[in-house]
Design a protein around this motif. Sequence first.
Motif, PDB file in Angstrom:
ATOM      1  N   MET A  96      20.839  19.192  13.339  1.00  0.00           N
ATOM      2  CA  MET A  96      21.289  18.868  14.595  1.00  0.00           C
ATOM      3  C   MET A  96      22.903  17.684  14.532  1.00  0.00           C
ATOM      4  N   LEU A  97      23.293  16.966  13.689  1.00  0.00           N
ATOM      5  CA  LEU A  97      24.335  15.935  13.665  1.00  0.00           C
ATOM      6  C   LEU A  97      25.101  17.275  13.071  1.00  0.00           C
ATOM      7  N   ALA A  98      24.808  17.689  12.280  1.00  0.00           N
ATOM      8  CA  ALA A  98      25.929  19.173  11.981  1.00  0.00           C
ATOM      9  C   ALA A  98      26.115  19.866  13.308  1.00  0.00           C
ATOM     10  N   LEU A  99      25.749  20.178  13.976  1.00  0.00           N
ATOM     11  CA  LEU A  99      25.780  21.000  15.145  1.00  0.00           C
ATOM     12  C   LEU A  99      26.987  19.968  16.443  1.00  0.00           C
ATOM     13  N   THR A 100      26.472  18.825  16.129  1.00  0.00           N
ATOM     14  CA  THR A 100      27.489  18.276  17.165  1.00  0.00           C
ATOM     15  C   THR A 100      28.563  18.169  16.834  1.00  0.00           C
ATOM     16  N   GLY A 101      28.915  18.620  15.108  1.00  0.00           N
ATOM     17  CA  GLY A 101      30.293  18.397  14.343  1.00  0.00           C
ATOM     18  C   GLY A 101      31.531  19.265  15.760  1.00  0.00           C
ATOM     19  N   ILE A 102      30.729  20.693  16.294  1.00  0.00           N
ATOM     20  CA  ILE A 102      31.279  21.791  16.458  1.00  0.00           C
ATOM     21  C   ILE A 102      32.556  20.715  18.078  1.00  0.00           C
ATOM     22  N   TYR A 103      32.060  20.048  18.609  1.00  0.00           N
ATOM     23  CA  TYR A 103      32.098  19.304  20.333  1.00  0.00           C
ATOM     24  C   TYR A 103      33.912  18.504  19.379  1.00  0.00           C
ATOM     25  N   SER A 104      33.675  17.597  18.124  1.00  0.00           N
ATOM     26  CA  SER A 104      34.450  17.257  17.620  1.00  0.00           C
ATOM     27  C   SER A 104      36.283  18.388  17.210  1.00  0.00           C
ATOM     28  N   ILE A 105      35.696  19.177  17.057  1.00  0.00           N
ATOM     29  CA  ILE A 105      36.995  20.587  17.336  1.00  0.00           C
ATOM     30  C   ILE A 105      38.121  20.172  17.892  1.00  0.00           C
ATOM     31  N   PHE A 106      37.578  19.880  18.826  1.00  0.00           N
ATOM     32  CA  PHE A 106      37.841  19.617  20.609  1.00  0.00           C
ATOM     33  C   PHE A 106      39.264  18.203  20.379  1.00  0.00           C
ATOM     34  N   THR A 107      38.264  17.645  19.926  1.00  0.00           N
ATOM     35  CA  THR A 107      39.192  15.674  20.103  1.00  0.00           C
ATOM     36  C   THR A 107      40.373  16.703  18.898  1.00  0.00           C
ATOM     37  N   PHE A 108      40.017  16.553  17.763  1.00  0.00           N
ATOM     38  CA  PHE A 108      40.710  16.743  16.611  1.00  0.00           C
ATOM     39  C   PHE A 108      42.312  18.109  17.684  1.00  0.00           C
ATOM     40  N   ALA A 109      41.744  19.014  17.944  1.00  0.00           N
ATOM     41  CA  ALA A 109      42.656  19.711  18.777  1.00  0.00           C
ATOM     42  C   ALA A 109      44.070  19.033  19.400  1.00  0.00           C
ATOM     43  N   TYR A 110      43.144  19.049  20.210  1.00  0.00           N
ATOM     44  CA  TYR A 110      44.281  17.514  21.006  1.00  0.00           C
ATOM     45  C   TYR A 110      43.999  15.798  21.744  1.00  0.00           C
ATOM     46  N   GLY A 111      43.432  15.389  20.444  1.00  0.00           N
ATOM     47  CA  GLY A 111      43.446  14.246  20.330  1.00  0.00           C
ATOM     48  C   GLY A 111      44.084  14.302  18.802  1.00  0.00           C
ATOM     49  N   ASN A 112      43.950  12.771  18.586  1.00  0.00           N
ATOM     50  CA  ASN A 112      43.886  11.802  16.753  1.00  0.00           C
ATOM     51  C   ASN A 112      43.131  10.916  17.025  1.00  0.00           C
ATOM     52  N   GLU A 164      40.216   9.154  14.702  1.00  0.00           N
ATOM     53  CA  GLU A 164      40.732   8.214  12.852  1.00  0.00           C
ATOM     54  C   GLU A 164      38.745   8.660  12.450  1.00  0.00           C
ATOM     55  N   VAL A 165      39.452   8.882  11.188  1.00  0.00           N
ATOM     56  CA  VAL A 165      37.845   9.949  10.923  1.00  0.00           C
ATOM     57  C   VAL A 165      36.613   8.964  10.082  1.00  0.00           C
ATOM     58  N   ALA A 166      37.486   7.843   9.745  1.00  0.00           N
ATOM     59  CA  ALA A 166      36.502   7.518   9.011  1.00  0.00           C
ATOM     60  C   ALA A 166      35.796   6.643  10.315  1.00  0.00           C
ATOM     61  N   PRO A 167      35.541   5.940  10.892  1.00  0.00           N
ATOM     62  CA  PRO A 167      34.582   5.396  11.926  1.00  0.00           C
ATOM     63  C   PRO A 167      33.702   6.673  12.333  1.00  0.00           C
ATOM     64  N   LEU A 168      34.255   7.646  12.807  1.00  0.00           N
ATOM     65  CA  LEU A 168      33.856   9.153  12.829  1.00  0.00           C
ATOM     66  C   LEU A 168      31.977   8.880  12.074  1.00  0.00           C
ATOM     67  N   LEU A 169      32.719   9.177  10.892  1.00  0.00           N
ATOM     68  CA  LEU A 169      31.440   9.240  10.043  1.00  0.00           C
ATOM     69  C   LEU A 169      30.907   8.085   9.251  1.00  0.00           C
ATOM     70  N   ASN A 170      31.260   7.524  10.112  1.00  0.00           N
ATOM     71  CA  ASN A 170      30.705   6.099   9.646  1.00  0.00           C
ATOM     72  C   ASN A 170      28.987   5.965  10.717  1.00  0.00           C
ATOM     73  N   GLY A 171      29.369   6.601  12.289  1.00  0.00           N
ATOM     74  CA  GLY A 171      28.761   6.418  13.005  1.00  0.00           C
ATOM     75  C   GLY A 171      27.805   7.672  12.908  1.00  0.00           C
ATOM     76  N   TYR A 172      28.444   9.022  12.376  1.00  0.00           N
ATOM     77  CA  TYR A 172      27.457  10.135  11.936  1.00  0.00           C
ATOM     78  C   TYR A 172      26.412   9.185  10.466  1.00  0.00           C
ATOM     79  N   LEU A 173      27.139   8.689   9.870  1.00  0.00           N
ATOM     80  CA  LEU A 173      26.165   7.607   9.078  1.00  0.00           C
ATOM     81  C   LEU A 173      24.997   7.026   9.213  1.00  0.00           C
ATOM     82  N   GLY A 174      25.912   6.213  10.362  1.00  0.00           N
ATOM     83  CA  GLY A 174      24.461   5.314  11.087  1.00  0.00           C
ATOM     84  C   GLY A 174      23.589   6.214  11.529  1.00  0.00           C
ATOM     85  N   LEU A 175      23.884   7.342  11.994  1.00  0.00           N
ATOM     86  CA  LEU A 175      23.118   8.052  13.110  1.00  0.00           C
ATOM     87  C   LEU A 175      21.868   8.921  12.116  1.00  0.00           C
TER      88      LEU A 175
END
Lengths: 307, 255
Positions: free
Chosen positions: B127-143, B145-156
């Motif tokens: 479930m969590l891995a598939l939501t990573g698809i959405y982040s493709i857009f934020t990485f494509a059009y923005g920048n 930070e990876v660390a807090p993102l992964l931290n959030g996923y770890l928390g979830l």
Amino acid sequence: MIEVEHLTKKYGDRVAIQDLTFEVEKGKIWGLLGPNAAGKTTTMRILTGYLPATEGRATVAGYDVFEKPNQVKKIIGYLPEVLPLYNEMTVNSYLHFVAEIKQVPSSKKKAAVSRAIKVAGLEPVKGRLIKNISRGFKQRVGIAQALIHDPQVLILDEPTIGLDPAQIVEIRSLIKSLRGEHTIMLSTHILAEVTQVCDGVVIINEGRLMASGSLEQLSTSFQKKEGVALKVRKIDEAQLELSRFMGVEKVSRQNGELIVEWAGGKDLREEIARFIIERGFGLIEIRSLAMSLEELYLKIVSGGTPQ
Amino acid sequence: MRNIWIVAKKEIRTYFSSPIAYAVVAVFLVLVGFFFFSLISWFNSMAIQMAQNPYYYQQVNINQMVYSPLFHNMSIILLLMLPLLTMRLFSEEKKLGTDELLFTSPLSVNEIILGKYLASLFVLLVMLALTGIYSIFTFAYGNPEVAPLLNGYLGLFLMGAAFMAIGLFFSSLTENQIVSASLTFGALLLFWIINWASTSASGFWQNVLNYLSFFQHFDEMTRGILDTKDLIYYISFAFFGLFLTHSVIQSRRWR
């Protein structure tokens, strides 16, 4: 192979089985016979390690069920009363799963599954979902899962319940074909099943042991008494006179019939018949009685106690 | 270890050969997608407004403005949906009588519990891995930070793991799946909001209530703070759930 000593199980205050002691010989088929709620399932659940006993001891192939449950579980195949089937699996994948949890080595898994499919006659349905196959095939899948790890001991709880007569015959002959290699204990409330399939029987009622032993032993020991059932017109007179008759032990009345009993070994039937006619009691019917396993069982089921 | 894997494999197959996993994962993705879309739209309009002021422009942060609230939303959806994944784990076995097969096979109770637990964690991971698809857009059009993102996923994931362990426990209590899911949901919600009561408590109890709350620990993780105290909280919660499950199953068999 299976030894049970003074086994007692209580659910709270309710006693399910009390002080059961019996033994099953290796390579034989033994029936656990009793009416519903006699404690058959409880006994089997204890033997398979599903439930612990409150008191007493049970060993299977020399392993204590309570001290070495994992050893016992490895050598027992168990068909519970409610078939433990996962409806959303196919017969094949279900049997693979059972082979895995029963610790069949992966090199032998395929062979074990196809052997079980063959023995239980599941070839036509092996690729189908369990929820879509008939009750008779489901029962066979239940037997196949019990057989899958080629266990020394098979415990089958009501293996023929809910099947049509043809299927019952098939399952019975399947069980009979397993005799010798496997020690089998099956429970049933049908006496015919025991006399047709089993070498010996343990009869229980309300959690207590009523009789146990091989079928020959039991049928000879219960034929110690012989007797006749009589229908006569002058029933009171006949009862009085017959109770004084030489050799007769007991005369009782049951459903308008006189039951005359004497010790086994002699045959009083002819003399009694002549006596009744000579006295003119008005004989209508005479029928010989032998205390068979069936009568013993009927007596137990109807609430009487055997000797 | 092999035995745990056998049970886990079978459970995973059950999840994915029935509609359960697909339904739960699909609904989860639709809801998360909706939240993601709304947050991104809001973020875009905010970013345009804030760009006119150099001071505010410094404050534009996609991690804080999109991901932090998104993780909060996702955690609420998990709270609602994970009980549906765990409710059947033991209840169904008991209802169908298949527990008799499991418990008369040479598997230990621990192996059965861990196998089922791992299978449920696997679905969570999917479930969590598939939501990573959405982040493709934020990485494509923005920048971002990876660390807090992964931290959030770890928390979830850790929070989901704790939820699953509680769900497993309630599933072992009853053979009714609805009861199992309701109890799980109730317990999770209570632990979520238990810190509300801390406002009327003081001193020691205030700290205890705050510590027990899922929300309190999760909030820090979405903001990119990785604290061992939070990790220990989730892991011990999961262990506690598994321990209770073990006790229930053992005691039921010995009763």
